[in-house]
Design a protein around this motif. Sequence first.
Motif, PDB file in Angstrom:
ATOM      1  N   ASN A  54       0.816  -1.225   0.000  1.00 39.71           N
ATOM      2  CA  ASN A  54       0.000   0.000   0.000  1.00 39.71           C
ATOM      3  C   ASN A  54       0.846   1.269   0.000  1.00 39.71           C
ATOM      4  OD1 ASN A  54      -2.202  -1.595   0.011  1.00 39.71           O
ATOM      5  ND2 ASN A  54      -2.984  -0.981   2.021  1.00 39.71           N
ATOM      6  N   LYS A 269      -0.595  -8.474   5.104  1.00 41.37           N
ATOM      7  CA  LYS A 269      -0.231  -7.742   3.881  1.00 41.37           C
ATOM      8  C   LYS A 269       0.517  -6.435   4.170  1.00 41.37           C
ATOM      9  CE  LYS A 269      -3.681  -9.720   0.736  1.00 41.37           C
ATOM     10  NZ  LYS A 269      -3.090 -10.446  -0.370  1.00 41.37           N
ATOM     11  N   SER A 270      -0.172  -5.269   4.144  1.00 47.12           N
ATOM     12  CA  SER A 270       0.556  -3.995   4.228  1.00 47.12           C
ATOM     13  C   SER A 270       0.934  -3.563   5.637  1.00 47.12           C
ATOM     14  CB  SER A 270      -0.262  -2.883   3.575  1.00 47.12           C
ATOM     15  OG  SER A 270      -0.059  -2.913   2.182  1.00 47.12           O
ATOM     16  N   PRO A 396      -0.691   1.800  -5.213  1.00 47.98           N
ATOM     17  CA  PRO A 396      -0.293   2.146  -3.850  1.00 47.98           C
ATOM     18  C   PRO A 396      -1.073   3.387  -3.406  1.00 47.98           C
ATOM     19  CG  PRO A 396       1.634   1.895  -5.269  1.00 47.98           C
ATOM     20  CD  PRO A 396       0.433   1.828  -6.153  1.00 47.98           C
TER      21      PRO A 396
END
Length: 427
Positions: A54, A269-270, A396
Amino acid sequence: MNTNDLSIFEKLESEVRSYVRSFPKVFNKAKGYKIWDEAGTEYIDFFAGAGALNYGHNDPKMKAKLVDYILNDGIAHSLDKATTAKAEFLTKFNDVILKPRNLEYKVMFPGPTGTNTVESALKLARKVTGRTDVISFTNGFHGMTIGSLSVTGNSFKRKGAGIPLQHVVTMPYDNFVNEDLDTLEYLERFLEDNGSGVAIPAAMILETVQGEGGINAARFEWLKRVEDICKRWGILLIIDDVQAGVGRTGTFFSFEEAGISPDIICLSKSIGGYGLPLALTLFKPKYDIWEPGEHNGTFRGNNMAFVTATEALTYWEDASFEKEVKEKSQKITAFLENIVKKYPEIKGEVRGRGFMQGIASNVDGFASKVAKEAFERGLIMETSGPKDEVFKLFPPITIDNEGLEKGFSIIEESVKALVNSKEPVIS
Ligand code: PMP
């Protein structure tokens, strides 16, 4: 060696590989929203590691902190021992994310992937309630290990389990049947009626916006009602924010604007910031009934990811960051709505919210063709949904306006090329 030579992968890597088939190049460099292959071709990344990037590739501040940490012989691996890097992450996560949102959660570090946090959440909900069953939702996606697969909708992925997936009841997600069918009235009837065959479950698990299942965004009032039903029946509400969390929908957690307070939250994930593996399971303190070591794993607490994750939270200290993400989200919505209007042949519908939007096309195979055309023009973009019917914009959240516009124009060119093509792409 030839550039972009895929033969080593074809020879040695399993047939299970998938993204390399959609993006058949060898990548070797990336920065922000850009990524390059071995031939030096530049691509705009509207995929962002399926939500693991991200903040884009190789964020300079995170990189500097990480390099510094490594050069100073910081702890790389520690199981769940106490480390300075972990203390700093926990402190900043509490100060910058939880406290300002009036959220009080205990933090558990399961193994470092999305499916690890989901497994721990399901296990905890069962332990807390003493019940076995879980309600999941149509087109939900929660990961590839057996527990996560059991609450995942996709039949192809479920078959991969090779055993019956049990103790789960699937209920219709918001708008699954059509706009007129109140899916929660339906769900609650099953809980109320002793003849329904559905036992009161330990938990309900859902994504507020379904990332793999077709970018279906539940309405806020639907989410609020799910929470009410869970409270009324003593069912724990698990929000899987692995893909929709960490700013993807415009707020740090995807459920903030719905005004709900989940019992358990899954993040991965991010959250590591730099694309380094890390997962968190958050739960209300009263549910912290784990025995020490009852749920463990060698790679809990990835210290290098703590370093980058802590730095990533700096973005959230400044309220203008969230504001900018929201403004850019509106640009994405406007762009997609315009495409749907301008090209009625694609029978498109805009789905999702924030930086998690796409177009579902009612023309068979169209979304995959757009993604393929876009790749040929220098943009990486994924498809989503049970029939890959959605092309999914996932830049992103740190992308600048120039990058966003460049991406938009490649997507529009790709749509236009297909619509105008002499080939019968539009049936
Ligand atoms: N939950 C959601 C909502 C996801 O999107 C994913 C991955 N796409 C997972 C869980 C599983 O994460 P991982 O692939 O890291 O196991």
